[in-house]
Write an enzyme that holds these catalytic residues in place. Structure first.
Site, short mmCIF file in Angstrom:
data_model
loop_
_atom_site.label_atom_id
_atom_site.label_comp_id
_atom_site.label_asym_id
_atom_site.label_seq_id
_atom_site.Cartn_x
_atom_site.Cartn_y
_atom_site.Cartn_z
N TYR A 1 0.96 -0.71 -0.30
CA TYR A 1 0.04 0.17 -0.14
C TYR A 1 0.80 1.12 -0.28
O TYR A 1 0.24 2.27 -0.21
CB TYR A 1 -0.85 -0.18 1.11
CG TYR A 1 -2.46 -1.12 0.79
CD1 TYR A 1 -1.39 -2.35 1.14
CD2 TYR A 1 -3.41 -0.46 0.95
CE1 TYR A 1 -2.73 -3.45 0.97
CE2 TYR A 1 -4.47 -1.54 0.52
CZ TYR A 1 -3.94 -3.01 0.44
OH TYR A 1 -5.13 -4.14 0.18
N LYS B 1 3.85 -15.03 3.92
CA LYS B 1 4.11 -15.99 3.54
C LYS B 1 5.51 -15.74 3.46
O LYS B 1 5.99 -15.83 2.14
CB LYS B 1 3.44 -16.01 2.64
CG LYS B 1 3.74 -16.26 0.68
CD LYS B 1 2.68 -17.92 0.81
CE LYS B 1 2.86 -18.74 -0.40
NZ LYS B 1 1.98 -20.11 -0.16
N ASP C 1 -2.37 -18.96 2.52
CA ASP C 1 -3.06 -19.11 1.82
C ASP C 1 -3.98 -20.54 2.52
O ASP C 1 -5.16 -20.60 2.71
CB ASP C 1 -2.61 -20.03 0.48
CG ASP C 1 -1.00 -20.46 1.19
OD1 ASP C 1 -0.38 -20.07 2.07
OD2 ASP C 1 -0.58 -21.34 0.22
N ASP D 1 -6.18 -7.39 4.62
CA ASP D 1 -7.37 -6.65 3.63
C ASP D 1 -8.46 -8.49 3.57
O ASP D 1 -9.82 -7.90 3.26
CB ASP D 1 -6.93 -6.55 2.93
CG ASP D 1 -7.81 -5.25 2.02
OD1 ASP D 1 -9.36 -5.43 2.53
OD2 ASP D 1 -7.38 -4.64 1.02
N ASP E 1 -12.62 -9.92 4.60
CA ASP E 1 -13.04 -9.69 3.16
C ASP E 1 -13.88 -12.00 3.24
O ASP E 1 -14.89 -11.88 3.76
CB ASP E 1 -12.50 -9.74 2.06
CG ASP E 1 -13.23 -7.33 1.38
OD1 ASP E 1 -13.30 -7.00 2.54
OD2 ASP E 1 -13.79 -7.38 0.77
MG MG Z 1 -11.55 -4.98 1.68
#
Ligand code: MG
Ligand code: NAI
Length: 355
Positions: A144, A194, A227, A251, A255
């Site tokens: 980001y 990861k 994962d 993020d 979700d």
């Molecule tokens: Mg989101």
């Protein structure tokens, strides 16, 4: 009861409360007013409260050429105790001069943690929830930082993005995550990374978070590659208590976790720093349902409650969360994302009546 213990700021010195409202784009304009109504309904359990309407977002950008006006940032810094942010509609293609205001705000106000409790409402208040976890997402770095470039290579276009992970940011998000885990009944933290592939960047994240453990010996720690964390999240969500993750993984995980509790429309968050807190629903601007008055206001109303909790107003927050729990349990007035037929305003009225 929907209750996520969260770092609390001292309330005693505050004689009044000023809350900045930034609905931004899309359904943000429908759900942030709902959150305001819920806060107003709390009444005397809060100090006299003033709201300041502020602008930001893609629509602001198309109108004024700036996505995050200086006046908005200044007001938040100088006159507001906290804020609520709706959602922005960021275009998928690069638009010259535009950059997401929420990403910028998190940086400017140093809101380094995005705390996202994901909790199902149990059929009765005495029963534990089937899903009860908190995703703690690092909020200021990772991909980001948006340092991307495209060059022309031997075989055509090549695009690169820089991913920044620092010891400082990883340590402080680790600190926040351990603190949250310690305040919860299960006291369990899972570090998501990861580092089998990204051994330098994710390796530093993992190491820095782990280094905080010695200050919280009563918290148990596990690790999970991102994962397989998603896989286990769907198979056995009950194994998770608090999860801490770099920005992008956090993020995606939150979700995904939203699917376990019925809808993105019910999952709240706060962006928290050491001196400021901003509530924000986890969902985006939902262009597919905008203007239809069917946006679920619960994520924003719960974000308002989380924000109040963070400021130390637990009683007010409890009243809001209990009212939402009651409406969800009754199941009579739900928006279509939860299988109901109610309009946003009907859900808000039902919640406000029970606050
Ligand atoms: Mg989101
Ligand atoms: P989204 O979260 O806006 O929508 C995903 C799906 O969930 C849609 O089907 C939508 O109708 C549904 N949904 C979301 N919130 C809901 C609510 N309150 N009630 C009922 N249904 C709801 O994600 P999407 O479609 O990927 O992104 C749309 C826009 O939002 C994009 O421009 C994206 O950049 C932006 N966005 C902004 C965020 C922010 O401001 N922090 C976060 C995520 C996306």
């Amino acid at each position: 009861m929907f209750r996520a213990p969260i770092r609390s700021m001292a309330t005693s010195a505050r004689k009044s409360l000023t809350i900045g409202l930034i609905p931004a784009d899309g359904i943000g304009k429908e759900v942030i007013p709902a959150a305001r109504t819920a806060i107003e309904a709390v009444g005397s359990d809060l100090p006299p409260t003033r709201f300041v309407d502020l602008i930001a977002g893609f629509e602001t950008f198309t109108r004024t050429g700036v996505a995050l006006p200086d006046e908005t940032v200044e007001s938040l810094q100088k006159e507001c105790d906290s804020a609520l942010f709706g959602s922005v509609s960021s275009p998928s293609k690069k638009v010259v001069g535009y950059s997401s205001p929420i990403v910028a705000l998190r940086k400017k106000l140093d809101l380094y943690a995005n705390v996202r409790p994901v909790l199902s409402v149990s059929p009765s208040p005495d029963q534990p929830s089937a899903v009860d976890m908190v995703v703690v997402r690092e909020n200021t770095e990772c991909l980001y930082i948006k340092q991307e470039q495209q060059t022309l290579g031997e075989h055509g276009k090549e695009a690169r993005a820089t991913r920044l992970i620092t010891e400082r940011a990883s340590t402080r998000i680790g600190q926040m995550a351990f603190e949250l885990a310690q305040a919860r009944a299960r006291k369990h933290l899972t570090i998501i990374h990861k580092s089998n592939v990204l051994s330098v960047t994710d390796g530093l994240f993992r190491e820095s978070v782990r280094a905080v453990h010695e200050k919280y010996p009563d918290v148990t720690v596990a690790e999970q590659l991102v994962d397989s964390a998603v896989y286990r999240l769907f198979r056995e969500p009950q194994i998770y208590d608090v999860m801490v993750a770099p920005n992008l993984y956090g993020d995606i995980l939150s979700d995904a976790a939203a699917a376990l509790v019925g809808s993105l429309g019910v999952v709240p968050s706060v962006n928290a720093g050491d001196n400021f807190v901003m509530g924000e629903p986890v969902h985006g601007s939902a262009p597919d349902i905008v203007g239809q008055e069917i946006a679920n206001p619960i994520a924003s109303i719960r974000s308002a409650a989380l924000m109040l909790r963070h400021l130390g107003y637990n009683k007010g927050a409890d009243r809001i969360d209990s009212a939402v729990d009651a409406v969800v349990r009754e199941g009579q007035l739900l928006t279509p994302d939860l299988g109901g037929k109610a309009k946003t305003s009907e859900v808000v009225n039902a919640i406000v009546k029970r606050i």
